[in-house]
Design a protein around this motif. Sequence first.
Motif, PDB file in Angstrom:
ATOM      1  N   SER A   8       0.811  -1.212   0.000  1.00 13.59           N
ATOM      2  CA  SER A   8       0.000   0.000   0.000  1.00 13.59           C
ATOM      3  C   SER A   8       0.847   1.267   0.000  1.00 13.59           C
ATOM      4  N   GLY A   9       2.009   1.222   0.657  1.00 14.89           N
ATOM      5  CA  GLY A   9       2.897   2.386   0.660  1.00 14.89           C
ATOM      6  C   GLY A   9       3.438   2.675  -0.725  1.00 14.89           C
ATOM      7  N   MET A  10       3.898   1.643  -1.400  1.00 18.59           N
ATOM      8  CA  MET A  10       4.441   1.805  -2.751  1.00 18.59           C
ATOM      9  C   MET A  10       3.321   2.216  -3.705  1.00 18.59           C
ATOM     10  N   ALA A  11       2.165   1.624  -3.569  1.00 26.04           N
ATOM     11  CA  ALA A  11       1.036   1.967  -4.432  1.00 26.04           C
ATOM     12  C   ALA A  11       0.662   3.438  -4.267  1.00 26.04           C
ATOM     13  N   ALA A  12       0.733   3.952  -3.050  1.00 29.30           N
ATOM     14  CA  ALA A  12       0.418   5.357  -2.806  1.00 29.30           C
ATOM     15  C   ALA A  12       1.436   6.271  -3.478  1.00 29.30           C
ATOM     16  N   VAL A  13       2.710   5.891  -3.424  1.00 28.13           N
ATOM     17  CA  VAL A  13       3.747   6.704  -4.066  1.00 28.13           C
ATOM     18  C   VAL A  13       3.574   6.683  -5.579  1.00 28.13           C
ATOM     19  N   VAL A  14       3.298   5.523  -6.145  1.00 28.56           N
ATOM     20  CA  VAL A  14       3.083   5.414  -7.588  1.00 28.56           C
ATOM     21  C   VAL A  14       1.872   6.256  -7.993  1.00 28.56           C
ATOM     22  N   ALA A  15       0.813   6.216  -7.218  1.00 29.01           N
ATOM     23  CA  ALA A  15      -0.377   7.018  -7.521  1.00 29.01           C
ATOM     24  C   ALA A  15      -0.046   8.508  -7.475  1.00 29.01           C
ATOM     25  N   TYR A  16       0.787   8.913  -6.523  1.00 26.17           N
ATOM     26  CA  TYR A  16       1.184  10.320  -6.415  1.00 26.17           C
ATOM     27  C   TYR A  16       1.997  10.749  -7.632  1.00 26.17           C
ATOM     28  N   VAL A  17       2.923   9.905  -8.072  1.00 23.71           N
ATOM     29  CA  VAL A  17       3.715  10.227  -9.267  1.00 23.71           C
ATOM     30  C   VAL A  17       2.791  10.386 -10.471  1.00 23.71           C
ATOM     31  N   ARG A  18       1.842   9.488 -10.621  1.00 27.53           N
ATOM     32  CA  ARG A  18       0.893   9.587 -11.733  1.00 27.53           C
ATOM     33  C   ARG A  18       0.066  10.875 -11.644  1.00 27.53           C
ATOM     34  N   GLU A  19      -0.357  11.221 -10.436  1.00 31.85           N
ATOM     35  CA  GLU A  19      -1.159  12.427 -10.224  1.00 31.85           C
ATOM     36  C   GLU A  19      -0.380  13.691 -10.595  1.00 31.85           C
ATOM     37  N   VAL A  20       0.880  13.750 -10.201  1.00 35.01           N
ATOM     38  CA  VAL A  20       1.709  14.916 -10.495  1.00 35.01           C
ATOM     39  C   VAL A  20       2.090  14.950 -11.975  1.00 35.01           C
ATOM     40  N   HIS A  21       2.284  13.783 -12.568  1.00 33.96           N
ATOM     41  CA  HIS A  21       2.707  13.703 -13.961  1.00 33.96           C
ATOM     42  C   HIS A  21       1.578  14.050 -14.933  1.00 33.96           C
ATOM     43  N   ALA A  22       0.353  13.744 -14.596  1.00 34.34           N
ATOM     44  CA  ALA A  22      -0.775  13.909 -15.517  1.00 34.34           C
ATOM     45  C   ALA A  22      -0.902  15.324 -16.082  1.00 34.34           C
ATOM     46  N   PRO A  23      -0.891  16.383 -15.254  1.00 36.17           N
ATOM     47  CA  PRO A  23      -1.037  17.713 -15.848  1.00 36.17           C
ATOM     48  C   PRO A  23       0.160  18.120 -16.708  1.00 36.17           C
ATOM     49  N   ILE A  24       1.329  17.637 -16.370  1.00 34.28           N
ATOM     50  CA  ILE A  24       2.516  17.935 -17.180  1.00 34.28           C
ATOM     51  C   ILE A  24       2.392  17.247 -18.534  1.00 34.28           C
ATOM     52  N   SER A  25       2.002  16.002 -18.521  1.00 38.43           N
ATOM     53  CA  SER A  25       1.820  15.256 -19.763  1.00 38.43           C
ATOM     54  C   SER A  25       0.751  15.913 -20.635  1.00 38.43           C
ATOM     55  N   GLN A  26      -0.331  16.351 -20.008  1.00 40.16           N
ATOM     56  CA  GLN A  26      -1.414  17.000 -20.747  1.00 40.16           C
ATOM     57  C   GLN A  26      -0.943  18.325 -21.339  1.00 40.16           C
ATOM     58  N   ALA A  27      -0.190  19.103 -20.577  1.00 43.69           N
ATOM     59  CA  ALA A  27       0.325  20.386 -21.066  1.00 43.69           C
ATOM     60  C   ALA A  27       1.237  20.168 -22.270  1.00 43.69           C
ATOM     61  N   ILE A  28       2.091  19.183 -22.188  1.00 35.18           N
ATOM     62  CA  ILE A  28       2.994  18.886 -23.305  1.00 35.18           C
ATOM     63  C   ILE A  28       2.190  18.459 -24.528  1.00 35.18           C
ATOM     64  N   ALA A  29       1.207  17.613 -24.321  1.00 38.92           N
ATOM     65  CA  ALA A  29       0.378  17.144 -25.438  1.00 38.92           C
ATOM     66  C   ALA A  29      -0.378  18.299 -26.099  1.00 38.92           C
ATOM     67  N   ASN A  30      -0.782  19.285 -25.292  1.00 44.90           N
ATOM     68  CA  ASN A  30      -1.535  20.427 -25.815  1.00 44.90           C
ATOM     69  C   ASN A  30      -0.630  21.537 -26.343  1.00 44.90           C
TER      70      ASN A  30
END
Length: 71
Positions: A8-30
């Motif tokens: 659960s600890g690792m899963a939470a960290v992975v989810a956080y990385v995905r959460e932070v990465h999503a807007p950056i990925s979207q900005a780059i795509a746009n």
Amino acid sequence: MNELDLDSGMAAVVAYVREVHAPISQAIANGDNVTGTDCAFLSGAVQALLDAIDARLPQPEQPVAALKAVA
């Protein structure tokens, strides 16, 4: 190859990385700008992920720098 236990600890960290990465990925795509703050958040998230991975992997008996110096 070592396998990570996605507890659960690792899963939470992975989810956080995905959460932070999503807007950056979207900005780059746009074609939008990515701010230094966005990059700082992503850097912190990646560091947390690396720390979580390191905490779950067996540590070498000698630091990697020492192994390179011997070779």
